[in-house]
Design a protein around this motif. Sequence first.
Motif, PDB file in Angstrom:
ATOM      1  N   MET A   1       0.842  -1.186   0.000  1.00  0.00           N
ATOM      2  CA  MET A   1       0.000   0.000   0.000  1.00  0.00           C
ATOM      3  C   MET A   1       0.883   1.243   0.000  1.00  0.00           C
ATOM      4  SD  MET A   1      -2.969   1.059   2.725  1.00  0.00           S
ATOM      5  CE  MET A   1      -4.102  -0.172   2.123  1.00  0.00           C
ATOM      6  N   ALA A   2       0.493   2.224  -0.797  1.00  0.00           N
ATOM      7  CA  ALA A   2       1.266   3.458  -0.896  1.00  0.00           C
ATOM      8  C   ALA A   2       1.099   4.301   0.365  1.00  0.00           C
ATOM      9  CB  ALA A   2       0.812   4.254  -2.112  1.00  0.00           C
ATOM     10  N   ARG A   3       2.192   4.911   0.772  1.00  0.00           N
ATOM     11  CA  ARG A   3       2.123   5.835   1.899  1.00  0.00           C
ATOM     12  C   ARG A   3       1.556   7.161   1.394  1.00  0.00           C
ATOM     13  NH1 ARG A   3       8.106   5.906   4.120  1.00  0.00           N
ATOM     14  NH2 ARG A   3       8.442   6.423   1.950  1.00  0.00           N
ATOM     15  N   ASN A   4       0.822   7.825   2.253  1.00  0.00           N
ATOM     16  CA  ASN A   4       0.331   9.133   1.859  1.00  0.00           C
ATOM     17  C   ASN A   4       0.540  10.124   2.992  1.00  0.00           C
ATOM     18  OD1 ASN A   4      -2.459   9.373   3.337  1.00  0.00           O
ATOM     19  ND2 ASN A   4      -2.445   7.339   2.442  1.00  0.00           N
ATOM     20  N   ALA A   5       0.655  11.382   2.603  1.00  0.00           N
ATOM     21  CA  ALA A   5       0.872  12.458   3.568  1.00  0.00           C
ATOM     22  C   ALA A   5      -0.076  13.599   3.240  1.00  0.00           C
ATOM     23  CB  ALA A   5       2.315  12.949   3.501  1.00  0.00           C
ATOM     24  N   VAL A   6      -0.604  14.210   4.287  1.00  0.00           N
ATOM     25  CA  VAL A   6      -1.455  15.385   4.141  1.00  0.00           C
ATOM     26  C   VAL A   6      -0.826  16.492   4.976  1.00  0.00           C
ATOM     27  CG1 VAL A   6      -3.780  16.335   4.307  1.00  0.00           C
ATOM     28  CG2 VAL A   6      -3.473  13.867   3.968  1.00  0.00           C
ATOM     29  N   GLU A  33       2.408   9.777  -1.596  1.00  0.00           N
ATOM     30  CA  GLU A  33       1.405  10.533  -2.321  1.00  0.00           C
ATOM     31  C   GLU A  33       1.055  11.692  -1.386  1.00  0.00           C
ATOM     32  OE1 GLU A  33      -3.254  10.172  -3.292  1.00  0.00           O
ATOM     33  OE2 GLU A  33      -2.050   8.437  -3.879  1.00  0.00           O
ATOM     34  N   VAL A  34       1.343  12.912  -1.813  1.00  0.00           N
ATOM     35  CA  VAL A  34       1.224  14.082  -0.944  1.00  0.00           C
ATOM     36  C   VAL A  34       0.025  14.923  -1.361  1.00  0.00           C
ATOM     37  CG1 VAL A  34       2.366  16.188  -0.132  1.00  0.00           C
ATOM     38  CG2 VAL A  34       3.720  14.120  -0.584  1.00  0.00           C
ATOM     39  N   ARG A  35      -0.738  15.335  -0.354  1.00  0.00           N
ATOM     40  CA  ARG A  35      -1.841  16.255  -0.567  1.00  0.00           C
ATOM     41  C   ARG A  35      -1.613  17.494   0.301  1.00  0.00           C
ATOM     42  NH1 ARG A  35      -3.702  11.447  -0.088  1.00  0.00           N
ATOM     43  NH2 ARG A  35      -4.657  11.636   1.934  1.00  0.00           N
ATOM     44  N   GLU A  62      -3.815   3.480   7.734  1.00  0.00           N
ATOM     45  CA  GLU A  62      -2.705   3.185   8.648  1.00  0.00           C
ATOM     46  C   GLU A  62      -1.343   3.613   8.108  1.00  0.00           C
ATOM     47  OE1 GLU A  62      -3.665  -0.249   6.036  1.00  0.00           O
ATOM     48  OE2 GLU A  62      -4.871   0.880   7.454  1.00  0.00           O
ATOM     49  N   ASP A  63      -1.274   4.029   6.836  1.00  0.00           N
ATOM     50  CA  ASP A  63      -0.019   4.510   6.261  1.00  0.00           C
ATOM     51  C   ASP A  63       0.003   6.024   6.086  1.00  0.00           C
ATOM     52  OD1 ASP A  63       1.238   1.957   5.941  1.00  0.00           O
ATOM     53  OD2 ASP A  63      -0.161   1.568   4.297  1.00  0.00           O
ATOM     54  N   THR A  64      -0.984   6.709   6.619  1.00  0.00           N
ATOM     55  CA  THR A  64      -1.092   8.156   6.459  1.00  0.00           C
ATOM     56  C   THR A  64      -0.218   8.887   7.472  1.00  0.00           C
ATOM     57  OG1 THR A  64      -3.372   7.977   5.653  1.00  0.00           O
ATOM     58  CG2 THR A  64      -2.699  10.112   6.524  1.00  0.00           C
ATOM     59  N   GLN A  89       1.411   8.551  11.633  1.00  0.00           N
ATOM     60  CA  GLN A  89       2.141   9.617  12.313  1.00  0.00           C
ATOM     61  C   GLN A  89       1.384  10.931  12.183  1.00  0.00           C
ATOM     62  OE1 GLN A  89       5.886  10.848  10.428  1.00  0.00           O
ATOM     63  NE2 GLN A  89       6.868  10.726  12.425  1.00  0.00           N
ATOM     64  N   ALA A  90       1.509  11.765  13.204  1.00  0.00           N
ATOM     65  CA  ALA A  90       1.016  13.136  13.146  1.00  0.00           C
ATOM     66  C   ALA A  90       2.081  14.046  13.742  1.00  0.00           C
ATOM     67  CB  ALA A  90      -0.304  13.286  13.906  1.00  0.00           C
ATOM     68  N   VAL A  91       2.349  15.147  13.057  1.00  0.00           N
ATOM     69  CA  VAL A  91       3.309  16.145  13.520  1.00  0.00           C
ATOM     70  C   VAL A  91       2.567  17.466  13.621  1.00  0.00           C
ATOM     71  CG1 VAL A  91       5.523  17.263  13.119  1.00  0.00           C
ATOM     72  CG2 VAL A  91       5.167  14.917  12.301  1.00  0.00           C
ATOM     73  N   LEU A  92       2.468  17.998  14.838  1.00  0.00           N
ATOM     74  CA  LEU A  92       1.782  19.256  15.088  1.00  0.00           C
ATOM     75  C   LEU A  92       2.833  20.333  15.313  1.00  0.00           C
ATOM     76  CD1 LEU A  92      -0.166  16.861  15.978  1.00  0.00           C
ATOM     77  CD2 LEU A  92      -1.402  18.619  17.222  1.00  0.00           C
ATOM     78  N   VAL A  93       2.958  21.242  14.358  1.00  0.00           N
ATOM     79  CA  VAL A  93       3.950  22.318  14.404  1.00  0.00           C
ATOM     80  C   VAL A  93       3.252  23.595  14.863  1.00  0.00           C
ATOM     81  CG1 VAL A  93       5.565  23.701  13.054  1.00  0.00           C
ATOM     82  CG2 VAL A  93       5.271  21.255  12.531  1.00  0.00           C
ATOM     83  N   ALA A  94       3.743  24.191  15.951  1.00  0.00           N
ATOM     84  CA  ALA A  94       3.128  25.389  16.536  1.00  0.00           C
ATOM     85  C   ALA A  94       1.653  25.121  16.824  1.00  0.00           C
ATOM     86  CB  ALA A  94       3.313  26.619  15.637  1.00  0.00           C
TER      87      ALA A  94
END
Length: 178
Positions: A1-6, A33-35, A62-64, A89-94
């Motif tokens: 499955m392809a990884r994706n990022a938002v 795959e970036v959105r 599960e790959d987002t 994963q989630a990264v919260l910046v500021a």
Amino acid sequence: MARNAVIFHGTGANPRVCWYPWLGRRLAARGYEVRLPHHPELNVEPIGTFLPKVLAGQPFDEDTVLVGHSGGAALLLAVLEHIEVPVAQAVLVAGYATRPNDSAEPVLQETYDWAAIRAHVRDLYFVNSRVDPYGCDEHQGRAMFERLGGTQIVRDDGHFGDHDQPYDTFELLDRLIP
């Protein structure tokens, strides 16, 4: 499955500013795959009516990997609470979970189900600055970290990009996301 990022931009911003396009290119080069959705109503429209539009517009699995900056990071709390499947994963910046200053913050919920948020993300990072001009500082990051665990990173980098703070690249984020 392809990884994706938002990548969710901050309040009043758009996907073409700051480090957002740079990070998008970096992740795409690694096979993501970036959105980078544009949400002009972010932190303008109340979260109760705004969130369903965000959830309907994005597939989460599960790959987002989710990255949010400022108001976009606050949005991630609601997203993580209400999605059906845990993301990688989630990264919260500021990011922030309570009003960081005197501005209205319609992106915030009245309360959060912290256990649901934690159950919907495997790897969680909070990146905040001690010198954030809007109050999205290390205390906001610490409050989320204490409720959710994960990793808190504290820098002295302002708001990590703003109208008066060019921040075209963000090497730390590139290293945090596998």
